[in-house]
Design an enzyme around this catalytic site. Structure first.
Site, PDB file in Angstrom:
ATOM      1  CG  HIS A  99      -2.340   0.847   0.606  1.00 26.37           C
ATOM      2  ND1 HIS A  99      -1.611   2.513   1.234  1.00 26.37           N
ATOM      3  CD2 HIS A  99      -3.384   0.557   1.114  1.00 26.37           C
ATOM      4  CE1 HIS A  99      -2.658   2.529   1.126  1.00 26.37           C
ATOM      5  NE2 HIS A  99      -3.830   1.901   0.737  1.00 26.37           N
ATOM      6  CD  GLU A 148      -4.904   1.328  -3.525  1.00 24.93           C
ATOM      7  OE1 GLU A 148      -6.299   1.177  -3.001  1.00 24.93           O
ATOM      8  OE2 GLU A 148      -4.561   1.551  -2.248  1.00 24.93           O
TER       9      GLU A 148
HETATM   10  P1  PGA Z   1      -9.866   4.813  -0.228  1.00 26.65           P
HETATM   11  O1  PGA Z   1      -8.607   4.458   0.106  1.00 26.65           O
HETATM   12  O2  PGA Z   1     -11.341   3.868  -0.334  1.00 26.65           O
HETATM   13  O3  PGA Z   1     -10.382   5.676   1.767  1.00 26.65           O
HETATM   14  O4  PGA Z   1      -9.896   5.935  -0.926  1.00 26.65           O
HETATM   15  C1  PGA Z   1      -8.095   3.608  -0.465  1.00 26.65           C
HETATM   16  C2  PGA Z   1      -7.176   2.305  -0.160  1.00 26.65           C
HETATM   17  O5  PGA Z   1      -6.215   3.409   0.473  1.00 26.65           O
HETATM   18  O6  PGA Z   1      -7.256   1.463  -0.369  1.00 26.65           O
END
Ligand code: PGA
Length: 223
Positions: A99, A148
């Site tokens: 992440h 992401e």
């Molecule tokens: P969010 O986070 O949906 O709050 O934008 C997604 C993530 O960090 O996996």
């Protein structure tokens, strides 16, 4: 219907009481709207709640999986403070690795993330490996990748579905071992279908939208 993965990420939120009420409410939402067969739902909880959430999921036979949000790059042994993959595996089936919050705040390098992935796979955990763009390297053991973009996380400003789909297409083209690319970053019950309906996207990773069971299970339903 194509396979879809919905990977909720509670991040560093929730305590015992919250987790218990989330699980109780979850049962009511699932009873009303059963999770359809092509959808694999995973809830990634803090280490402190893994045991509790897993025991309720097993006892009540809830139709979703339990995941962790990180794992040690080291095996069992003298690594004070680390939670190794074999320990996680007692309570979870999946683990998020890479992440951007961990890469940024904890200095996690690609090398470390490759070690974490090896530990996870060697101990029977399914890694959900997160990247910020199609140029991030992906370990060979990984079949599920989450794209992401940092600017979309927790901001309420998701990437455009068209761009996410393009990036997913590139990740698939560059990594023959990757079967599924998911999108994460400000996904909600309202916008989820705009991502999951696209050809190269096989699911989503909601953070904020996984915290309340009504929002989360509405998202699962709409995906
Ligand atoms: P969010 O986070 O949906 O709050 O934008 C997604 C993530 O960090 O996996």
């Amino acid at each position: 219907m194509k396979p879809l993965f919905i990977i909720g990420n509670w991040k560093s939120n929730k305590f015992t009481a919250d987790a218990n009420s989330w699980l109780q409410e979850a049962q009511q939402f699932i009873a009303k709207d059963p999770i359809v067969e092509n959808k694999t739902v995973v809830v990634c909880v803090p280490f402190t709640l893994l045991s509790l959430v897993n025991s309720v999921v097993q006892k009540e036979k809830l139709p979703f999986f339990v995941g962790a949000q990180d794992v040690s790059p080291f095996p069992t042994g003298a690594f004070t403070g680390e939670i190794c993959a074999k320990q996680v595996k007692e309570f979870a089936t999946h683990v998020i690795i890479g992440h951007s919050e961990r890469r940024k705040n904890f200095g996690e390098t690609n090398e470390m993330l490759f070690q974490k992935t090896k530990q996870a796979v060697d101990n029977g955990l399914t890694p959900v490996y997160l990247v910020q763009s199609d140029s991030d390297p992906v370990p060979a053991e990984v079949s599920i990748v989450g794209y992401e973009p940092v600017g979309a996380i927790g901001t309420g400003h998701p990437d455009s579905p068209e761009n996410a789909n393009e990036v997913a297409k590139k990740i698939l083209a560059k990594n023959a071992h990757v079967h599924y690319v998911l999108y994460g970053g400000s996904v909600t019950a309202e916008n989820v279908a705009s991502f999951t309906s696209l050809s190269h996207i096989n699911g989503v990773i909601p953070g904020g939208a996984s915290l309340s069971p009504d929002g989360f299970f509405a998202l699962v339903k709409n995906a």
